[in-house]
Design an enzyme around this catalytic site. Structure first.
Site, short mmCIF file in Angstrom:
data_model
loop_
_atom_site.label_atom_id
_atom_site.label_comp_id
_atom_site.label_asym_id
_atom_site.label_seq_id
_atom_site.Cartn_x
_atom_site.Cartn_y
_atom_site.Cartn_z
CD GLU A 246 -3.24 -0.71 0.57
OE1 GLU A 246 -3.26 0.33 -0.08
OE2 GLU A 246 -4.21 -1.47 0.69
CG ASP A 250 -0.65 5.27 -0.93
OD1 ASP A 250 -1.51 4.81 -1.70
OD2 ASP A 250 -0.82 5.36 0.29
CB SER A 446 -5.49 2.53 -1.47
OG SER A 446 -6.18 2.15 -0.32
CB ILE A 488 -19.70 5.95 -13.48
CG1 ILE A 488 -18.31 6.59 -13.54
CG2 ILE A 488 -19.63 4.43 -13.42
CD1 ILE A 488 -17.51 6.27 -14.77
N GLY A 501 -25.55 12.12 -13.45
CA GLY A 501 -25.26 13.13 -12.44
C GLY A 501 -24.44 12.51 -11.32
#
Length: 522
Positions: A246, A250, A446, A488, A501
């Protein structure tokens, strides 16, 4: 010790948080256990008020044999150090050692209390209870860790603004435990033909950069790809691998998408106290002056105390006042951010209206560009992950969100809708990352947070100014015919469905970076 709070004392009920299930009490905390406790102060209106509050706390610490350390302006907290027994006497409670899911930590038995004159000064107290912040969930890769594309492909697919690389910008990455190997970052950027950005490690509360080794990463990947049974691996091994992956992800996503930026990694222990102090350092640190903050950690609102929420809100208000954009993950548990209890809940701090909440998508069709994106929702072999989203039970609906599109919460509250924006989170569409020399795929919301942090940094560079609290502007831009967002329209996050929207799965949608910059310029 009596459970009743004496009439001469005021309780600290806003420190309370919902208990976790299956918590086993081990016994009383040893009286000589040394604690370091963060006391968040109320906002002082002037220097005289600040001095008076500190004097009151200094007198309190002396009376109870505790050592007080003042962090100094502009921070709004002090640190108290001392024995557990002295803290118990000072706050009128008992401390217990407990265990849950292999984690051992402290909690208190009664609501803490303070005498008048001190209680009014205190906004939050962190470190008496040190239950770990909930780790970011292990995302199921559906049997594969192979990356779908590189960061170069990713920025092309989302039309990042040409002629920008984040130069002159500083991105703060808030990390809670784990670590990274600088060689991985150098090797990944070299493979992309991109310059290596400046990466600065800033330890908070004595945290260390502690990446696991390559064998541990390989075991984790073997479990994901089905070559190794989950039950055959020590949970602590998987946790160490996840934390390393993780943190590395990042940094690498931000570095690859904004190689001209300065990245500062604020590493803190994985607790509420750690997150508070890391965010405080990032916002108030000089030099460098941070432009964008990326927070891939979060916790279900339902487990967050009022004091913690108020304390972080003070920091987020400081960030907004300084023109800093704060991005945070909406979570990977869909609309039910409370596994395994299946409670409709959103992630905090993403649920704060002072934060740009980042959700996730799946790329359903790609041919020389993204043809279609849907809500990210993976469910394979009984392991489920999906973009977090829903409605806050604590933050009211902000004026810039449309009340007609944001539904009431499960309890009927008209709260802030989460997320605001989205981008690819599905590991099947993941971006290449390198962890301890092993090639694998980015994953989860993440990965969306540093993506958006990099995009905002590049827009800031082109604009010649900070975007600050960008959320209201994004909602305004989304209403135009030339909206910089790809809506989406398909998929769900286990409860809410995508729609035209804003929606509680992917917010306003996924960005077209070049159109976003053009719109911001106008």
């Amino acid at each position: 010790m009596t459970d009743a709070i004496p009439p001469t004392r005021l309780d600290l009920a806003d420190l309370n948080r919902a208990p976790r299930s299956e918590e086993q009490v081990i016994g009383r905390t040893a009286p000589d256990t040394q604690l370091s406790v963060t006391i968040v102060l109320r906002r002082a209106t002037d220097a005289a008020m600040r001095a008076a509050d500190l004097a009151a706390l200094r007198d309190f610490s002396i009376r109870h044999k505790l050592d007080l350390e003042d962090s100094g302006d502009p921070d709004d907290f002090v640190t108290l150090c001392g024995r557990a027994a002295d803290f118990e006497y000072a706050f009128h409670f008992e401390l217990l050692d407990v265990e849950q899911d292999g984690d051992r930590y402290r909690r208190y038995t009664e609501t803490p209390s303070l005498r008048p004159g001190i209680r009014e000064v205190v906004v939050g107290i962190f470190g008496l209870r040190d239950r770990p912040a909930r780790p970011r969930p292990r995302v199921d890769h559906g049997g594969t860790t192979a990356p779908f594309w590189t960061a170069t492909d990713l920025e092309r697919a989302y039309s990042f603004p040409e002629g920008t690389d984040g130069a002159g910008q500083t991105i703060a990455l808030i990390e809670l435990g784990g670590g990274y190997d600088p060689q991985d970052i150098a090797d990944l950027l070299a493979s992309l033909g991109r310059p290596l950005p400046q990466v600065t490690f800033r330890p908070v509360a004595n945290a260390l950069n502690q990446p696991c080794d390559a064998d541990t990463i390989q075991q984790w990947l073997d479990v994901i790809e089905g070559r190794l049974q989950l039950s055959a691996v020590d949970p602590k091994v998987l946790e160490a691998a996840q934390a390393t992956a993780e943190v590395t992800m990042d940094i690498e996503v931000a570095a690859a998408l904004a190689p001209g930026a300065h990245l500062v990694v604020y590493m803190a222990p994985p607790t509420e106290q750690g997150l508070y102090k890391a965010l405080d350092a990032a916002i108030h640190d000089t030099p460098p002056l941070v432009d964008v903050v990326s927070i891939s950690w979060g916790e279900a609102e339902l487990y967050v105390s009022d004091a913690y929420r108020k304390s972080l809100t003070q920091l987020l208000e400081d960030a907004a006042a300084r023109g800093i954009t704060v991005c945070a993950s909406s979570g990977d548990n869909g609309a039910y951010d409370d596994p395994p209890n299946q409670t409709l809940c959103v992630n905090f701090p993403a649920s704060s209206p002072l934060v740009l909440a980042c959700g996730g998508t799946t790329i359903a069709s790609y041919s020389s560009g993204i043809q279609k994106e849907v809500v990210w929702n993976c469910g394979v072999h009984g392991i489920h992950a999906a973009t977090g989203g829903g409605v806050s039970e604590h933050f009211p609906l902000p004026t810039w969100q449309d009340a007609k599109l944001v539904p009431a919460s499960a309890n009927g509250y008209r709260g802030r809708g989460v997320p605001d924006v989205a981008a690819v989170a599905d590991p099947h569409n993941g971006c290449e990352i390198l962890v301890r020399g092993i090639r694998c795929s980015s994953f989860g919301t993440s990965a969306v947070v540093p993506f958006w942090a990099a995009l905002i940094a590049r827009c800031n560079q082109a604009l010649g100014k900070r975007s600050g609290q960008i959320q209201p502007k994004l909602y305004e831009l989304a209403k135009s015919e030339s909206s910089p967002f790809r809506a989406i329209l398909e998929g769900d996050n286990f409860f809410y469905r995508a729609a035209a929207g804003w929606n509680p799965c992917t917010g306003l949608g996924a960005p077209d970076g070049s159109r976003l910059l053009t719109a911001l310029r106008s």
